[in-house]
Write a protein that holds these residues in place. Structure first.
Motif, PDB file in Angstrom:
ATOM      1  N   TRP A   1      40.031  37.348  41.940  1.00 40.21           N
ATOM      2  CA  TRP A   1      40.501  37.991  40.709  1.00 40.21           C
ATOM      3  C   TRP A   1      40.526  39.503  40.868  1.00 40.21           C
ATOM      4  CZ3 TRP A   1      38.202  41.636  37.634  1.00 40.21           C
ATOM      5  CH2 TRP A   1      38.818  41.895  36.402  1.00 40.21           C
TER       6      TRP A   1
ATOM      7  N   ARG B   1      43.549  40.622  42.890  1.00 39.82           N
ATOM      8  CA  ARG B   1      44.774  40.536  42.080  1.00 39.82           C
ATOM      9  C   ARG B   1      44.823  41.663  41.052  1.00 39.82           C
ATOM     10  NH1 ARG B   1      43.246  35.067  41.996  1.00 39.82           N
ATOM     11  NH2 ARG B   1      42.575  35.273  39.823  1.00 39.82           N
ATOM     12  N   TYR B   2      43.686  41.967  40.447  1.00 42.42           N
ATOM     13  CA  TYR B   2      43.643  43.041  39.447  1.00 42.42           C
ATOM     14  C   TYR B   2      43.988  44.382  40.092  1.00 42.42           C
ATOM     15  CZ  TYR B   2      41.839  46.377  36.060  1.00 42.42           C
ATOM     16  OH  TYR B   2      41.729  47.429  35.182  1.00 42.42           O
ATOM     17  N   ARG B   3      43.428  44.658  41.247  1.00 45.02           N
ATOM     18  CA  ARG B   3      43.689  45.943  41.909  1.00 45.02           C
ATOM     19  C   ARG B   3      45.152  46.074  42.318  1.00 45.02           C
ATOM     20  NH1 ARG B   3      38.230  46.283  45.718  1.00 45.02           N
ATOM     21  NH2 ARG B   3      36.857  47.156  44.102  1.00 45.02           N
TER      22      ARG B   3
ATOM     23  N   ARG C   1      47.758  44.595  40.817  1.00 47.84           N
ATOM     24  CA  ARG C   1      48.536  44.826  39.592  1.00 47.84           C
ATOM     25  C   ARG C   1      48.346  46.245  39.079  1.00 47.84           C
ATOM     26  NH1 ARG C   1      46.436  39.663  38.155  1.00 47.84           N
ATOM     27  NH2 ARG C   1      44.909  40.722  36.814  1.00 47.84           N
ATOM     28  N   ASP C   2      47.117  46.731  39.117  1.00 49.29           N
ATOM     29  CA  ASP C   2      46.846  48.075  38.635  1.00 49.29           C
ATOM     30  C   ASP C   2      47.520  49.125  39.508  1.00 49.29           C
ATOM     31  OD1 ASP C   2      45.180  49.812  36.762  1.00 49.29           O
ATOM     32  OD2 ASP C   2      44.439  50.502  38.694  1.00 49.29           O
TER      33      ASP C   2
ATOM     34  N   ASP D   1      36.588  39.282  34.631  1.00 52.28           N
ATOM     35  CA  ASP D   1      37.191  37.950  34.612  1.00 52.28           C
ATOM     36  C   ASP D   1      36.299  37.016  33.802  1.00 52.28           C
ATOM     37  OD1 ASP D   1      38.584  35.649  35.078  1.00 52.28           O
ATOM     38  OD2 ASP D   1      37.946  35.437  37.170  1.00 52.28           O
TER      39      ASP D   1
ATOM     40  N   ALA E   1      36.018  44.688  37.625  1.00 51.66           N
ATOM     41  CA  ALA E   1      36.762  45.825  38.173  1.00 51.66           C
ATOM     42  C   ALA E   1      36.107  47.117  37.706  1.00 51.66           C
ATOM     43  CB  ALA E   1      38.219  45.786  37.724  1.00 51.66           C
TER      44      ALA E   1
ATOM     45  N   GLN F   1      43.668  47.836  29.745  1.00 50.57           N
ATOM     46  CA  GLN F   1      43.827  46.397  29.900  1.00 50.57           C
ATOM     47  C   GLN F   1      42.924  45.578  28.970  1.00 50.57           C
ATOM     48  OE1 GLN F   1      44.217  48.438  32.664  1.00 50.57           O
ATOM     49  NE2 GLN F   1      46.382  47.935  32.534  1.00 50.57           N
TER      50      GLN F   1
END
Length: 427
Positions: free
Chosen positions: A3, A6-8, A10-11, A214, A265, A273
């Motif tokens: 997770w 994926r977050y990094r 997208r950011d 998450d 994160a 977010q």
């Protein structure tokens, strides 16, 4: 992929301004090859003089390069202006602006396409690439004029505040999707296990601000380990290295720290977010700067209060998060801190009331804000608003010794000063 990874990604994609323009350059080179192949296959040539076409193409390419440099310079100046006149926390929104990204993409596409088209001019002028290069330059000029208008509008206080409020409303809708009328059916009792000694404490590996976490992933980890996870910091909090990040309760297994770290994160500054309070923070900062003695612009603070009223009205109609998550069997697996209604109201109006205490304009606009929200929101939201209204009245008595000024400050006015006294406004 975890997770956090994926977050990094997208950011990074959201905040990076170079990715789309780079794709535009590659698309230009591919487009020229494709068009040139079609021209060769069907023998398409333009009835232009090759030397004249080369001169025109060179001029267009040089002009586009100058335009790109100008836009990048203007972007840097815009960032400085936004930081100085509004707040440094608005800078990220300047880089996220899709109009800026798409405009730079088009400009770099046109520049690269024009250069590649020049290389294919020999004894004859390729028709499709020549026309495409010329017309893309014309389109770029139109987009440039639109970009100037868009940037100028977005950096005005009213435009910046509306943008932040719109993003804040979307975040509220995502973080608090249920309306206040929704009833969970059961009243949550305090968790006795949190009063006991935690079985283990997971320390934060590196300092930073908690950006997001998450929820589903942490619940799944706790369910597999048969334990309760308490997330110590709240989203938006700064956490130093080696400070508590998680506390683990229960008699089950202790989850691996690596899995827990991959569910949170941490970064250098707050983001939108999972942080509805960040929108209020930016708007209040803009208002506070306008109310500083060096600037003395209470009208900007009134514009900020307009958007604060809009956000509080929207937030007050939603059911706020209770900071608990259960697994599929109904067992509480995750506990985390989340702001309540009083926290949001205090964040939205306290500093503006303090910094604008000597302004009749601010007193009147804030009184209109609080009274309108008391009238339009459900009764359970009224207590915090009424407490702020009482403090506003006390501030007016303290800052305005003359009875006439006190009377003027005790009037609801949606314009601050200049609107109809005692007018009612519905949203």
């Amino acid at each position: 992929m975890t997770w956090l990874q994926r977050y990094r990604i997208r950011d990074y994609l959201r905040n990076s301004i170079w990715i789309l323009p780079t794709i535009g350059m590659m698309a230009a080179m591919i487009s020229v090859r494709v068009l040139n192949g079609i021209e060769i296959k069907f023998g398409l040539t333009a009835q232009f003089d090759p030397s004249t076409s080369m001169a025109v193409m060179g001029t267009l390419a040089a002009s586009m390069f100058t335009l790109i440099v100008f836009v990048c310079s203007a972007l840097l100046i815009s960032v400085q202006l936004a930081s100085a006149s509004l707040t440094p926390r608005f800078i990220s929104l300047v880089y996220q602006n899709p109009v800026t990204k798409l405009s730079l993409t088009l400009f770099l596409f046109t520049f690269t396409f024009t250069l590649a088209a020049m290389l294919r001019i020999k004894a004859e002028v390729p028709m499709l690439t020549a026309y495409a290069a010329c017309y893309s330059c014309v389109i770029s000029l139109g987009v440039f004029i639109y970009l100037v208008n868009e940037v100028g509008r977005s950096l005005r206080p009213s435009g910046a505040l509306k943008l932040v409020a719109r993003i804040g409303r979307d975040v509220i809708k995502n973080v608090y999707p249920r309306l206040l009328s929704y009833s969970p059916g059961t009243v949550q009792e305090p968790l006795k296990i949190l009063e006991s000694q935690p079985r283990a404490t997971i320390l934060n590996p590196r300092e930073g601000v908690v950006l997001a976490f998450d929820i589903d992933g942490l619940v799944s980890i706790a369910q597999r380990a048969d334990c309760l996870i308490e997330m110590v910091p709240q989203v938006g909090d700064f956490v130093a290295a080696d400070y508590p990040l998680f506390r683990l309760y229960g008699n089950g297994d202790i989850p691996p720290a690596t899995a827990l770290y991959q569910s949170v994160a941490v970064g250098p500054e707050r983001t939108f977010q999972q942080d509805p309070g960040f929108a209020f923070r930016i708007i209040v900062d803009i208002a506070s700067k306008g109310l500083s003695p060096a600037i003395n612009d209470p009208t900007t603070a009134v514009l900020a209060l307009d958007q604060i009223q809009y956000l509080l009205r929207h937030l007050g109609s939603h059911r706020l998060d209770e900071g608990r998550r259960v697994d599929s069997s109904g067992v509480v697996r995750l506990v985390y801190r989340t702001p309540d209604w009083g926290d949001f109201v205090g964040l939205a109006v306290t500093e503006i009331r303090q910094f604008g205490g000597t302004s009749i304009q601010i007193a009147r606009r804030m009184k209109a804000l609080l009274e309108t929200l008391i009238q339009t929101l459900p009764d359970k939201r009224a207590a915090a608003l009424q407490a702020e209204l009482n403090l506003l009245k006390k501030s007016a008595l303290r800052f305005f010794p003359e009875a006439e000024d006190q009377a003027m400050a005790d009037v609801s006015d949606f314009q601050g000063v200049g609107g109809k006294k005692g007018n009612d406004q519905d949203e």
